[in-house]
Design a protein around this motif. Sequence first.
Motif, PDB file in Angstrom:
ATOM      1  N   VAL A   5       0.861  -1.194   0.000  1.00  9.40           N
ATOM      2  CA  VAL A   5       0.000   0.000   0.000  1.00  9.40           C
ATOM      3  C   VAL A   5       0.890   1.233   0.000  1.00  9.40           C
ATOM      4  N   GLY A   6       0.636   2.149  -0.930  1.00  5.53           N
ATOM      5  CA  GLY A   6       1.391   3.394  -1.005  1.00  5.53           C
ATOM      6  C   GLY A   6       2.749   3.266  -1.682  1.00  5.53           C
ATOM      7  N   LYS A   7       3.039   2.098  -2.244  1.00  5.48           N
ATOM      8  CA  LYS A   7       4.304   1.879  -2.939  1.00  5.48           C
ATOM      9  C   LYS A   7       4.068   1.959  -4.444  1.00  5.48           C
ATOM     10  N   THR A   8       5.120   2.223  -5.199  1.00  2.00           N
ATOM     11  CA  THR A   8       4.975   2.243  -6.653  1.00  2.00           C
ATOM     12  C   THR A   8       4.727   0.826  -7.162  1.00  2.00           C
ATOM     13  N   ALA A   9       4.092   0.725  -8.312  1.00  2.00           N
ATOM     14  CA  ALA A   9       3.738  -0.583  -8.874  1.00  2.00           C
ATOM     15  C   ALA A   9       4.958  -1.453  -9.111  1.00  2.00           C
ATOM     16  N   VAL A  10       6.085  -0.852  -9.434  1.00  5.28           N
ATOM     17  CA  VAL A  10       7.278  -1.651  -9.730  1.00  5.28           C
ATOM     18  C   VAL A  10       7.756  -2.426  -8.503  1.00  5.28           C
ATOM     19  N   VAL A  11       7.508  -1.915  -7.308  1.00  7.69           N
ATOM     20  CA  VAL A  11       7.927  -2.619  -6.094  1.00  7.69           C
ATOM     21  C   VAL A  11       7.209  -3.964  -6.005  1.00  7.69           C
ATOM     22  N   ARG A  12       5.921  -3.987  -6.295  1.00 12.22           N
ATOM     23  CA  ARG A  12       5.174  -5.246  -6.284  1.00 12.22           C
ATOM     24  C   ARG A  12       5.622  -6.157  -7.436  1.00 12.22           C
ATOM     25  N   GLU A  13       5.924  -5.572  -8.592  1.00  8.39           N
ATOM     26  CA  GLU A  13       6.397  -6.367  -9.728  1.00  8.39           C
ATOM     27  C   GLU A  13       7.720  -7.059  -9.395  1.00  8.39           C
ATOM     28  N   ILE A  14       8.611  -6.356  -8.728  1.00  4.15           N
ATOM     29  CA  ILE A  14       9.888  -6.941  -8.314  1.00  4.15           C
ATOM     30  C   ILE A  14       9.634  -8.102  -7.357  1.00  4.15           C
ATOM     31  N   TYR A  15       8.773  -7.889  -6.380  1.00  2.00           N
ATOM     32  CA  TYR A  15       8.441  -8.937  -5.406  1.00  2.00           C
ATOM     33  C   TYR A  15       7.888 -10.173  -6.113  1.00  2.00           C
ATOM     34  N   ASP A  16       6.941  -9.981  -7.007  1.00  5.70           N
ATOM     35  CA  ASP A  16       6.338 -11.114  -7.714  1.00  5.70           C
ATOM     36  C   ASP A  16       7.375 -11.874  -8.536  1.00  5.70           C
ATOM     37  N   GLU A  17       8.262 -11.150  -9.192  1.00  8.37           N
ATOM     38  CA  GLU A  17       9.317 -11.793  -9.992  1.00  8.37           C
ATOM     39  C   GLU A  17      10.279 -12.558  -9.090  1.00  8.37           C
ATOM     40  N   LEU A  18      10.603 -11.997  -7.955  1.00  9.60           N
ATOM     41  CA  LEU A  18      11.471 -12.658  -6.986  1.00  9.60           C
ATOM     42  C   LEU A  18      10.856 -13.976  -6.530  1.00  9.60           C
ATOM     43  N   LEU A  19       9.559 -13.949  -6.219  1.00  7.21           N
ATOM     44  CA  LEU A  19       8.878 -15.175  -5.800  1.00  7.21           C
ATOM     45  C   LEU A  19       8.851 -16.222  -6.907  1.00  7.21           C
ATOM     46  N   THR A  20       8.693 -15.788  -8.143  1.00  5.53           N
ATOM     47  CA  THR A  20       8.721 -16.718  -9.269  1.00  5.53           C
ATOM     48  C   THR A  20      10.058 -17.445  -9.318  1.00  5.53           C
ATOM     49  N   HIS A  21      11.151 -16.709  -9.190  1.00  2.00           N
ATOM     50  CA  HIS A  21      12.478 -17.330  -9.237  1.00  2.00           C
ATOM     51  C   HIS A  21      12.720 -18.230  -8.029  1.00  2.00           C
ATOM     52  N   LEU A  22      12.306 -17.801  -6.860  1.00  9.23           N
ATOM     53  CA  LEU A  22      12.461 -18.651  -5.674  1.00  9.23           C
ATOM     54  C   LEU A  22      11.651 -19.931  -5.810  1.00  9.23           C
ATOM     55  N   GLY A  23      10.458 -19.827  -6.359  1.00  3.84           N
ATOM     56  CA  GLY A  23       9.612 -20.996  -6.565  1.00  3.84           C
ATOM     57  C   GLY A  23      10.229 -21.999  -7.516  1.00  3.84           C
ATOM     58  N   GLU A  24      11.060 -21.531  -8.436  1.00  2.30           N
ATOM     59  CA  GLU A  24      11.761 -22.434  -9.346  1.00  2.30           C
ATOM     60  C   GLU A  24      12.892 -23.170  -8.633  1.00  2.30           C
ATOM     61  N   ILE A  25      13.395 -22.602  -7.542  1.00  3.25           N
ATOM     62  CA  ILE A  25      14.443 -23.251  -6.746  1.00  3.25           C
ATOM     63  C   ILE A  25      13.824 -24.337  -5.871  1.00  3.25           C
ATOM     64  N   GLY A  26      12.662 -24.052  -5.290  1.00  2.00           N
ATOM     65  CA  GLY A  26      11.981 -25.007  -4.425  1.00  2.00           C
ATOM     66  C   GLY A  26      10.783 -24.349  -3.762  1.00  2.00           C
TER      67      GLY A  26
END
Length: 98
Positions: free
Chosen positions: A12-33
Amino acid sequence: MRTEFTIASHFVGKTAVVREIYDELLTHLGEIGPVHVEPKQTSIHLNNVSACAGVAARKTVLLLNIKSDHHQEIKLEKVADIDHELIAWLRAGYKLSA
């Protein structure tokens, strides 16, 4: 009264790119395990058996802490900051948290 924290509340109150970075990070972590997400008051823990990383959303950046034998805090300003080197660090942190 216990306050429940959510993933959404951290963005909340953050720029959209902050959430995009988080989502991309989770995608990569999910590929690890498997990753268990645990929202806390000031950060979000990303867990394997124990915490392998943590993130803190700021207005325009995502601060990432990766479990390692020394302190690693990385400021992610854009999705492209998640590169091969960062993914290797995440993989190492994931293994340490097993």
